[in-house]
Scaffold this motif. Sequence first.
Motif, PDB file in Angstrom:
ATOM      1  N   LYS A  18      -2.279  -2.786   3.969  1.00 13.80           N
ATOM      2  CA  LYS A  18      -2.275  -2.620   5.423  1.00 13.80           C
ATOM      3  C   LYS A  18      -0.856  -2.663   5.999  1.00 13.80           C
ATOM      4  O   LYS A  18      -0.629  -2.256   7.139  1.00 13.80           O
ATOM      5  N   HIS A  19       0.099  -3.162   5.195  1.00 14.67           N
ATOM      6  CA  HIS A  19       1.492  -3.205   5.629  1.00 14.67           C
ATOM      7  C   HIS A  19       2.277  -1.985   5.138  1.00 14.67           C
ATOM      8  O   HIS A  19       3.506  -1.980   5.186  1.00 14.67           O
ATOM      9  N   GLY A  20       1.558  -0.958   4.666  1.00  8.99           N
ATOM     10  CA  GLY A  20       2.208   0.190   4.039  1.00  8.99           C
ATOM     11  C   GLY A  20       3.264   0.852   4.900  1.00  8.99           C
ATOM     12  O   GLY A  20       4.343   1.210   4.414  1.00  8.99           O
ATOM     13  N   GLU A  21       2.978   1.046   6.167  1.00 13.89           N
ATOM     14  CA  GLU A  21       3.944   1.718   7.040  1.00 13.89           C
ATOM     15  C   GLU A  21       5.206   0.873   7.194  1.00 13.89           C
ATOM     16  O   GLU A  21       6.332   1.402   7.138  1.00 13.89           O
ATOM     17  N   GLN A  22       5.047  -0.433   7.373  1.00 14.06           N
ATOM     18  CA  GLN A  22       6.212  -1.304   7.488  1.00 14.06           C
ATOM     19  C   GLN A  22       7.008  -1.337   6.177  1.00 14.06           C
ATOM     20  O   GLN A  22       8.253  -1.345   6.188  1.00 14.06           O
ATOM     21  N   PHE A  23       6.315  -1.347   5.054  1.00 14.05           N
ATOM     22  CA  PHE A  23       6.954  -1.334   3.732  1.00 14.05           C
ATOM     23  C   PHE A  23       7.863  -0.116   3.602  1.00 14.05           C
ATOM     24  O   PHE A  23       9.019  -0.211   3.198  1.00 14.05           O
ATOM     25  N   ASN A  24       7.340   1.055   3.966  1.00 15.90           N
ATOM     26  CA  ASN A  24       8.116   2.289   3.843  1.00 15.90           C
ATOM     27  C   ASN A  24       9.225   2.382   4.881  1.00 15.90           C
ATOM     28  O   ASN A  24      10.311   2.889   4.592  1.00 15.90           O
ATOM     29  N   ASN A  25       8.976   1.890   6.082  1.00 11.29           N
ATOM     30  CA  ASN A  25      10.025   1.895   7.106  1.00 11.29           C
ATOM     31  C   ASN A  25      11.216   1.045   6.678  1.00 11.29           C
ATOM     32  O   ASN A  25      12.379   1.418   6.893  1.00 11.29           O
ATOM     33  N   LEU A  26      10.934  -0.096   6.069  1.00 11.76           N
ATOM     34  CA  LEU A  26      12.013  -0.955   5.596  1.00 11.76           C
ATOM     35  C   LEU A  26      12.782  -0.291   4.456  1.00 11.76           C
ATOM     36  O   LEU A  26      14.021  -0.300   4.426  1.00 11.76           O
ATOM     37  N   LEU A  27      12.053   0.321   3.519  1.00 14.81           N
ATOM     38  CA  LEU A  27      12.710   1.034   2.421  1.00 14.81           C
ATOM     39  C   LEU A  27      13.605   2.149   2.953  1.00 14.81           C
ATOM     40  O   LEU A  27      14.755   2.305   2.522  1.00 14.81           O
ATOM     41  N   ARG A  28      13.077   2.938   3.862  1.00 16.46           N
ATOM     42  CA  ARG A  28      13.825   4.076   4.371  1.00 16.46           C
ATOM     43  C   ARG A  28      15.049   3.619   5.163  1.00 16.46           C
ATOM     44  O   ARG A  28      16.097   4.267   5.119  1.00 16.46           O
ATOM     45  N   TYR A  29      14.940   2.510   5.873  1.00 12.49           N
ATOM     46  CA  TYR A  29      16.087   2.006   6.637  1.00 12.49           C
ATOM     47  C   TYR A  29      17.181   1.502   5.691  1.00 12.49           C
ATOM     48  O   TYR A  29      18.358   1.866   5.824  1.00 12.49           O
ATOM     49  N   VAL A  30      16.777   0.676   4.724  1.00 13.06           N
ATOM     50  CA  VAL A  30      17.758   0.053   3.833  1.00 13.06           C
ATOM     51  C   VAL A  30      18.466   1.096   2.980  1.00 13.06           C
ATOM     52  O   VAL A  30      19.681   1.018   2.757  1.00 13.06           O
ATOM     53  N   PHE A  31      17.699   2.095   2.480  1.00  7.66           N
ATOM     54  CA  PHE A  31      18.291   3.098   1.600  1.00  7.66           C
ATOM     55  C   PHE A  31      18.674   4.374   2.336  1.00  7.66           C
ATOM     56  O   PHE A  31      19.029   5.376   1.717  1.00  7.66           O
ATOM     57  N   ASN A  32      18.587   4.331   3.681  1.00  3.61           N
ATOM     58  CA  ASN A  32      19.067   5.429   4.519  1.00  3.61           C
ATOM     59  C   ASN A  32      18.418   6.761   4.128  1.00  3.61           C
ATOM     60  O   ASN A  32      19.088   7.781   3.953  1.00  3.61           O
ATOM     61  N   ILE A  33      17.083   6.742   3.995  1.00  2.00           N
ATOM     62  CA  ILE A  33      16.329   7.954   3.662  1.00  2.00           C
ATOM     63  C   ILE A  33      15.825   8.582   4.957  1.00  2.00           C
ATOM     64  O   ILE A  33      15.084   7.953   5.719  1.00  2.00           O
ATOM     65  N   GLY A  46       4.763  11.422   6.593  1.00  2.00           N
ATOM     66  CA  GLY A  46       3.516  10.719   6.330  1.00  2.00           C
ATOM     67  C   GLY A  46       3.097  10.726   4.876  1.00  2.00           C
ATOM     68  O   GLY A  46       2.379   9.846   4.432  1.00  2.00           O
ATOM     69  N   GLU A  47       3.557  11.742   4.107  1.00  3.25           N
ATOM     70  CA  GLU A  47       3.139  11.815   2.711  1.00  3.25           C
ATOM     71  C   GLU A  47       3.708  10.674   1.882  1.00  3.25           C
ATOM     72  O   GLU A  47       3.056  10.166   0.979  1.00  3.25           O
ATOM     73  N   ILE A  48       4.951  10.288   2.193  1.00  5.55           N
ATOM     74  CA  ILE A  48       5.573   9.224   1.412  1.00  5.55           C
ATOM     75  C   ILE A  48       4.827   7.913   1.583  1.00  5.55           C
ATOM     76  O   ILE A  48       4.636   7.156   0.628  1.00  5.55           O
ATOM     77  N   ALA A  49       4.347   7.643   2.782  1.00  6.02           N
ATOM     78  CA  ALA A  49       3.585   6.409   3.017  1.00  6.02           C
ATOM     79  C   ALA A  49       2.301   6.414   2.203  1.00  6.02           C
ATOM     80  O   ALA A  49       1.909   5.417   1.597  1.00  6.02           O
ATOM     81  N   GLN A  50       1.628   7.550   2.173  1.00  6.50           N
ATOM     82  CA  GLN A  50       0.395   7.658   1.411  1.00  6.50           C
ATOM     83  C   GLN A  50       0.669   7.524  -0.087  1.00  6.50           C
ATOM     84  O   GLN A  50      -0.086   6.878  -0.813  1.00  6.50           O
ATOM     85  N   ALA A  51       1.780   8.125  -0.547  1.00  7.65           N
ATOM     86  CA  ALA A  51       2.101   8.087  -1.968  1.00  7.65           C
ATOM     87  C   ALA A  51       2.448   6.679  -2.431  1.00  7.65           C
ATOM     88  O   ALA A  51       2.239   6.328  -3.587  1.00  7.65           O
ATOM     89  N   LYS A  52       2.992   5.869  -1.544  1.00  6.69           N
ATOM     90  CA  LYS A  52       3.388   4.517  -1.915  1.00  6.69           C
ATOM     91  C   LYS A  52       2.231   3.518  -1.874  1.00  6.69           C
ATOM     92  O   LYS A  52       2.383   2.380  -2.309  1.00  6.69           O
ATOM     93  N   LEU A  53       1.081   3.926  -1.349  1.00 10.91           N
ATOM     94  CA  LEU A  53      -0.055   3.007  -1.288  1.00 10.91           C
ATOM     95  C   LEU A  53      -0.441   2.458  -2.665  1.00 10.91           C
ATOM     96  O   LEU A  53      -0.746   1.268  -2.788  1.00 10.91           O
ATOM     97  N   PRO A  54      -0.450   3.295  -3.738  1.00  9.08           N
ATOM     98  CA  PRO A  54      -0.772   2.728  -5.051  1.00  9.08           C
ATOM     99  C   PRO A  54       0.180   1.620  -5.478  1.00  9.08           C
ATOM    100  O   PRO A  54      -0.198   0.700  -6.202  1.00  9.08           O
ATOM    101  N   VAL A  55       1.433   1.687  -5.024  1.00 10.19           N
ATOM    102  CA  VAL A  55       2.392   0.639  -5.338  1.00 10.19           C
ATOM    103  C   VAL A  55       1.915  -0.692  -4.761  1.00 10.19           C
ATOM    104  O   VAL A  55       1.905  -1.725  -5.423  1.00 10.19           O
ATOM    105  N   LEU A  56       1.504  -0.645  -3.506  1.00 13.61           N
ATOM    106  CA  LEU A  56       1.051  -1.860  -2.844  1.00 13.61           C
ATOM    107  C   LEU A  56      -0.258  -2.374  -3.435  1.00 13.61           C
ATOM    108  O   LEU A  56      -0.592  -3.551  -3.284  1.00 13.61           O
ATOM    109  N   GLU A  57      -0.998  -1.502  -4.083  1.00  9.97           N
ATOM    110  CA  GLU A  57      -2.264  -1.907  -4.686  1.00  9.97           C
ATOM    111  C   GLU A  57      -2.084  -2.402  -6.123  1.00  9.97           C
ATOM    112  O   GLU A  57      -2.808  -3.282  -6.575  1.00  9.97           O
ATOM    113  N   GLN A  58      -1.095  -1.837  -6.848  1.00 10.79           N
ATOM    114  CA  GLN A  58      -0.931  -2.165  -8.265  1.00 10.79           C
ATOM    115  C   GLN A  58       0.212  -3.133  -8.540  1.00 10.79           C
ATOM    116  O   GLN A  58       0.200  -3.837  -9.547  1.00 10.79           O
ATOM    117  N   ALA A  59       1.211  -3.164  -7.672  1.00 13.94           N
ATOM    118  CA  ALA A  59       2.388  -3.992  -7.914  1.00 13.94           C
ATOM    119  C   ALA A  59       2.251  -5.354  -7.243  1.00 13.94           C
ATOM    120  O   ALA A  59       1.392  -5.560  -6.384  1.00 13.94           O
TER     121      ALA A  59
END
Length: 406
Positions: A18-33, A46-59
Amino acid sequence: MSRQKLHEKLKMKEVEPKHGEQFNNLLRYVFNITNHDLQTVGWENGEIAQAKLPVLEQADVLGWFNGDQLISQLAVYPFQVNIFGKAYEMGGLTGVGTYPEYSNLGLMNKLMRQALANMRDRKQSISYLYPYSIPYYRNKGWEFISDKISFEVKDTQLPKLKNVPGNMERVTIKHADIKRVYDRFALQTHGAMLRSELAWEEYLRWDLEDMIAAIYYDAENQPTGYLLYWIDQEVFYLKEIVFINQESWAGLWNFISAHFSMITKVKGHTYTDEPLAFLLDDGDIKETIIPYYMARIVDVSLFVEQYPFQKQETDGQLTIALHDPMLEWNHGLFTLTVDKSGQGQLVKGGEARDAELDIQTLTTMLMGYKRPSYLARIGRLKANEAAVEVLEQWIRRQHPYFSDYF
């Protein structure tokens, strides 16, 4: 508000889907993406947020929260690597970042300590990461264990065609035989990732949509090598070249050389201690070597218990003083015993020390990236000559290979 009061407001907890959007926003800010960066490699908004969901589920993803806002985070992937023929559970550290207004509060240090404790609980006795700050991760106990050699070969330097009994076939990058070849390769290659579906997903995440794959099949129609590549502005870009034997190496380079009329050069990378130049007829090519991935032993006793030392004529024993800046269970005086079969055991305690070193030095030494005699010569390993010679005999001679990125 004072920094101390700010820290008291923050809470460490798991980062959930449920924190997926915040997770990706932080990544993109820190790594300047930027959005432009994402679109360049084929991602839409929006695709990157969806693609990273498995990370939040498996990691294992940990973060600091200010109320409901995620302000610092890291993720640990559940991976496996081959260490001298043994499959090790490996914690792949990634997604490390903190918003700058929350820096210098010690947040990441506490996240890392918790993440390493979680790795130990999951029997992940080693951790890999790609360093964005080498001094920072060295201070936390990580050290280099692999290299990346980037090469550039002119069209006139491409190897001459060699007679091979097999043939090449262009396929999609998700062809099953690519994974078959890689699995076979990784099982015989020290240091390599044993790629799960998650590892493959991470490896191919940022690649261009026009990536092409080509497989070499031997005379018995068995896949024994492959290329992942693309061609742009007369340059043949190699993402990965994997081969089981010298026949498949020749077949793959025959295929590359067949593009002579289409390209002016080939650019790619290798991840071994064998430069490409020696294998080419015209070895006057441009090669650049840089350290690539870092690792750190998480649970030294478990790591040694799993570790395949060289077989010896007699049992051996050393007393080692080990320093770890993060983990108390890796810190102190240990007795290392290795029996004739190569089975090791490390237990707390011991008599007069034979050697002294830190966890990062022990990691790079046991991984075979740097030899005990070299580490002793530069002062990273403090040991008498007899102890250095024993370590030289115990530790196998093979340079680690690691081509993945996560």
